[in-house]
Design an enzyme around this catalytic site. Structure first.
Site, PDB file in Angstrom:
ATOM      1  N   ARG B  54      -7.099  70.258  76.886  1.00 35.43           N
ATOM      2  CA  ARG B  54      -6.034  70.801  76.055  1.00 35.43           C
ATOM      3  C   ARG B  54      -4.961  69.740  75.857  1.00 35.43           C
ATOM      4  O   ARG B  54      -4.680  68.963  76.764  1.00 35.43           O
ATOM      5  CB  ARG B  54      -5.368  71.982  76.766  1.00 35.43           C
ATOM      6  CG  ARG B  54      -6.338  73.015  77.256  1.00 35.43           C
ATOM      7  CD  ARG B  54      -5.570  74.046  78.081  1.00 35.43           C
ATOM      8  NE  ARG B  54      -6.499  74.881  78.816  1.00 35.43           N
ATOM      9  CZ  ARG B  54      -6.127  75.849  79.642  1.00 35.43           C
ATOM     10  NH1 ARG B  54      -4.842  76.094  79.842  1.00 35.43           N
ATOM     11  NH2 ARG B  54      -7.028  76.581  80.274  1.00 35.43           N
ATOM     12  N   ASP B  56      -0.827  69.977  74.802  1.00 37.97           N
ATOM     13  CA  ASP B  56       0.199  71.010  74.671  1.00 37.97           C
ATOM     14  C   ASP B  56       0.840  71.035  73.287  1.00 37.97           C
ATOM     15  O   ASP B  56       0.683  70.094  72.505  1.00 37.97           O
ATOM     16  CB  ASP B  56       1.311  70.758  75.687  1.00 37.97           C
ATOM     17  CG  ASP B  56       0.916  71.250  77.059  1.00 37.97           C
ATOM     18  OD1 ASP B  56       0.094  72.175  77.141  1.00 37.97           O
ATOM     19  OD2 ASP B  56       1.423  70.686  78.049  1.00 37.97           O
ATOM     20  N   ARG B 201       3.903  63.951  81.453  1.00 36.81           N
ATOM     21  CA  ARG B 201       5.304  64.226  81.104  1.00 36.81           C
ATOM     22  C   ARG B 201       6.188  64.343  82.344  1.00 36.81           C
ATOM     23  O   ARG B 201       7.361  63.966  82.316  1.00 36.81           O
ATOM     24  CB  ARG B 201       5.375  65.483  80.240  1.00 36.81           C
ATOM     25  CG  ARG B 201       4.762  65.243  78.850  1.00 36.81           C
ATOM     26  CD  ARG B 201       4.457  66.530  78.122  1.00 36.81           C
ATOM     27  NE  ARG B 201       5.667  67.304  77.920  1.00 36.81           N
ATOM     28  CZ  ARG B 201       5.683  68.554  77.435  1.00 36.81           C
ATOM     29  NH1 ARG B 201       4.535  69.154  77.115  1.00 36.81           N
ATOM     30  NH2 ARG B 201       6.810  69.185  77.272  1.00 36.81           N
TER      31      ARG B 201
END
Lengths: 248, 248
Positions: B54, B56, B201
């Site tokens: 995935r 985001d 992140r």
């Protein structure tokens, strides 16, 4: 407390995709209009923002310069933040400084530098084409560089201007004309003491014909010397063009 | 003419700004849904597109990889063009190839490389912030590089995962963790055999504390060793993050 009439030079960055170019016009939103609205919001006075030159619809800038007269006492280092609070996300004032009363963003300019970004790949690129023009097949950058070299110096660039140019001399002095290759990107850098209407985009459109082997570097030189717009290639799209710097 | 069940690997670029991430979900548009709609338009068959992982909301990709099963006989070199005709401008399939039946975009991946772009200047930038996170004051890149170096190797990265991670081991092997500085841009490159949820992140958010002198490089190492998310810095914004490559 008014401090008298000041002349302030501002440097402006913008993403031109949503604007009908720099120059204020009826019925279409422009960079100049947005800036004048921001200056009015900050200084409470209707003010003309004089640019170093027009940029066309869709052309970007990292270093457009303009000047404006104001009686505001706001310190120059705070002026960008004050204006940016009233500007949309796609326009920003990068810096501001007090300059002499006779400074004029257009008439005082010694040179301007543009960068034109070419994306040379067969498939479109969602993250690069906002600021680049995609071309395919592969171009020969060394042929393009050979051709571009003949631009340097003082020449009549009439072959590379579009209809709609200001009347007057079509002689300009180019001090830099270089291609920088970083595959799949190629950036054409050009600096001159002034540019005719659509000059960079007409040069790039013709350089791309050279890169694709349709026009030889010596033929490119002949096109320049001909002074005839119909000898040159098509005008390259606006999205790849960015005004990088104006020097004074 | 059906040619039997094929397994096709595609490489995908996207500008994630307008999407709720990769994974299909109700009520929100995602990259996976757009790709599945394009595959269905081309092949006339409802098809699942399995991503390498995935991304985001708001995260970009230049080299996301996915696989899909199809009975279409379309040649692989034509598949990108066929799909792109049905994809919006912010998603593009860059390449496609037939792969072995047991190839799986997620489970066959050996490593992934992400780039996180930091714009280090006081004023916002209309032409750069679509793909970068702006921070100010100036960061010390050499301190950040010292800190980042301790990430290389096999470690438990529990300190750098967000809630919502898949259950299981939090040990990953990082093979590259480098900062490249090209002022005003700084790009953090990280390659690993896998990433925890929000790991890049969270690392970047903590490296920025190092760059601002609020966390020392040795303290950064202690944060990693602590395994405690509350020791690390904030999660950096999505816009600066881009999935660059998946290797198999």
């Amino acid at each position: 407390m008014p401090v008298g009439r000041r002349n302030i030079k501002i440097t402006v960055e913008y993403d031109g995709a949503s604007y009908f170019g720099w120059q204020r016009q009826p019925n279409h939103m422009t960079i100049q209009q947005r800036l004048e609205e921001a200056v009015e919001a900050v200084t409470q006075a209707h003010t003309t923002v004089h640019g170093s030159g027009r940029t066309d619809t869709g052309v970007h800038a990292r270093g457009q310069v303009a000047h404006l007269h104001t009686e505001s006492s706001i310190p120059p280092e705070k002026f960008p933040y004050a204006l940016n609070a009233h500007l949309p996300h796609d326009i920003a004032v990068l810096s501001a400084e007090d300059v002499a009363a006779d400074f004029h963003a257009r008439f005082s300019a010694l040179s301007k530098t543009y960068a034109y970004t070419i994306l040379n790949q067969p498939i479109r690129s969602p993250t690069r084409e906002r600021y680049a023009t995609r071309v395919w097949p592969a171009v020969d950058v060394s042929l393009m560089q050979q051709a571009a070299s003949c631009l340097v110096g003082e020449h009549d660039f009439a072959a590379f201007q579009s209809e709609g140019s200001r009347p007057g001399s079509t002689v300009r002095c180019v001090t830099r004309a270089e291609l920088a290759s970083d595959p799949p990107l190629i950036v054409f850098w050009i600096e001159a003491n002034g540019f005719l209407y659509n000059m960079v985009r007409a040069i790039v459109g013709t350089l791309l014909l050279v890169g694709h082997g349709k026009v030889s570097p010596s033929r490119f030189r002949s096109v320049l010397e001909s002074g005839a717009r119909d000898q040159a290639g098509p005008t390259a799209p606006a999205r790849g063009l960015c005004l990088m710097q104006v020097t004074y």
